[in-house]
Design an enzyme around this catalytic site. Structure first.
Site, PDB file in Angstrom:
ATOM      1  N   PRO A 126     -29.576 -17.996 -26.487  1.00 54.14           N
ATOM      2  CA  PRO A 126     -30.441 -16.840 -26.720  1.00 54.14           C
ATOM      3  C   PRO A 126     -29.624 -15.768 -27.720  1.00 54.14           C
ATOM      4  O   PRO A 126     -28.454 -15.493 -27.236  1.00 54.14           O
ATOM      5  CB  PRO A 126     -30.962 -16.181 -25.249  1.00 54.14           C
ATOM      6  CG  PRO A 126     -30.461 -17.216 -24.426  1.00 54.14           C
ATOM      7  CD  PRO A 126     -29.266 -18.037 -24.800  1.00 54.14           C
ATOM      8  N   LYS A 127     -30.287 -15.090 -28.240  1.00 55.14           N
ATOM      9  CA  LYS A 127     -29.466 -13.987 -29.261  1.00 55.14           C
ATOM     10  C   LYS A 127     -29.787 -12.624 -28.616  1.00 55.14           C
ATOM     11  O   LYS A 127     -30.999 -12.232 -28.692  1.00 55.14           O
ATOM     12  CB  LYS A 127     -29.916 -14.244 -30.780  1.00 55.14           C
ATOM     13  CG  LYS A 127     -29.090 -13.239 -31.575  1.00 55.14           C
ATOM     14  CD  LYS A 127     -29.613 -13.409 -32.895  1.00 55.14           C
ATOM     15  CE  LYS A 127     -28.511 -12.490 -33.825  1.00 55.14           C
ATOM     16  NZ  LYS A 127     -28.376 -11.102 -33.561  1.00 55.14           N
ATOM     17  N   PHE A 128     -28.817 -11.892 -28.211  1.00 54.35           N
ATOM     18  CA  PHE A 128     -29.199 -10.708 -27.642  1.00 54.35           C
ATOM     19  C   PHE A 128     -29.315  -9.351 -28.404  1.00 54.35           C
ATOM     20  O   PHE A 128     -28.610  -9.763 -29.558  1.00 54.35           O
ATOM     21  CB  PHE A 128     -28.405 -10.281 -26.463  1.00 54.35           C
ATOM     22  CG  PHE A 128     -28.352 -11.227 -25.003  1.00 54.35           C
ATOM     23  CD1 PHE A 128     -29.104 -10.658 -24.029  1.00 54.35           C
ATOM     24  CD2 PHE A 128     -28.086 -12.492 -25.025  1.00 54.35           C
ATOM     25  CE1 PHE A 128     -29.269 -11.306 -22.720  1.00 54.35           C
ATOM     26  CE2 PHE A 128     -28.234 -13.133 -24.045  1.00 54.35           C
ATOM     27  CZ  PHE A 128     -28.783 -12.559 -22.859  1.00 54.35           C
TER      28      PHE A 128
END
Length: 311
Positions: free
Chosen positions: A34-36
């Site tokens: 996941p890209k925060f």
């Protein structure tokens, strides 16, 4: 004090970067994370102390005292790459993390208690003086989880999967928590500082950005100076639509901040280069659309007056 270990890394270190893609990459040997929507930061444990470095190379240790304290549990001569996030109402709050990043040392402790930061770690560059950047990502990931999982919050490894179907599910469901997309890495590749070896798939090109200044007259700014997610280097937006300029002037009124040394601040304007701008106090957020690379034109859609001083 023990001698410095061979291969020990010291700041500044250029972080690895990601190239935007329009569709989910698939194939053998790929990993998905996941890209925060946060603030990129490297953590160094050096000689019994912690040093926190932003993507630009700026040292931001004093802005995140709780993360600096947590980093003391790491072995000496260890370097971790990741994203600082602040959670609010079950979502990642980009405006809050930018407020934290801009805090003075005197204000940092108060803000840390009001809006504590977490660290979503996604790579291990060195451990115990061993430079791991040439090691394959799969090995770096194994060592990262072995290092951080026993410690627990606020330092935690990001989730990772090699299943593209699970990654696709993450991509569709995680935006509700403020996760902006996915980062895709090759299991067998090294960590290449400054190179765009990774791929990133964003759910949308519309983001919240922190307003840090403006160009033009205060009553009718020509453009805004912004800090975008995953970066801390200010950029100048494209010219504001004429209808938005007076409203921007109203919202910026009374927020001008003087540079402590009295030296004009500058930011990158696409096609022009570095231009001077007037800085403003943190707390104002704009909804922007950006292109496919870091230096593409950034267009301001609106200024989110619903979020003023909410962080």
């Amino acid at each position: 004090m023990s001698p410095r270990a061979t291969g020990a890394l010291r700041p500044p270190v250029k972080p690895a970067l990601a190239e935007p893609v329009a569709t989910l990459p698939r194939g053998e040997g790929l990993a998905y994370e996941p890209k925060f929507d946060g603030h990129r930061m490297l953590i160094f444990k050096i000689d019994g102390g912690a040093v926190l470095q932003a993507r630009s190379g700026r040292i931001v240790t004093s802005a995140f005292p709780e993360l600096a304290q947590a980093a003391l549990a790491l072995p000496d001569d260890t370097v971790v790459d990741g994203e600082v996030v602040v959670w609010s109402g079950g979502r990642v709050d980009f405006a809050a993390v930018q407020r934290r990043a801009a805090a003075t040392a005197a204000r940092a402790g108060t803000l840390a208690r009001r809006m504590p930061a977490s660290y979503a770690a996604f790579d291990l560059l060195g451990e115990g003086g061993e430079d791991l950047r040439s090691a394959p990502y799969e090995r770096r990931r194994q060592r990262l989880t072995a290092l951080l999982e026993p410690l627990g919050p606020p330092l935690q490894p990001v989730p990772m999967t090699t299943d593209p179907e699970l990654a696709a599910t993450w991509f569709e469901t995680l935006p509700a928590a403020g996760i902006e997309g996915l980062v895709v890495k090759h299991l067998g590749r090294p960590y290449r500082p400054g190179a765009r070896d990774w791929r990133k798939l964003r759910h949308t090109d519309v983001h919240d950005a922190a307003v840090t200044g403006f160009t033009g007259p205060p009553a009718r700014p020509v453009a805004l100076v912004l800090v975008l997610p995953d970066d801390d280097s200010p950029v100048v937006s494209s010219p504001l639509p004429p209808a938005l300029r007076p409203r921007a002037g109203q919202l910026l009124a009374g927020r001008t901040a003087e540079h402590p040394e009295g030296v004009p601040r500058t930011a990158m304007a696409i096609g022009i280069g570095e231009v001077p701008y007037r800085a403003v106090e943190p707390g104002l957020v704009a909804e922007v659309e950006r292109g496919t690379t870091r230096h593409s034109v950034v267009t301001v859609h609106r200024i989110r007056d619903d979020l003023i001083n909410q962080v």
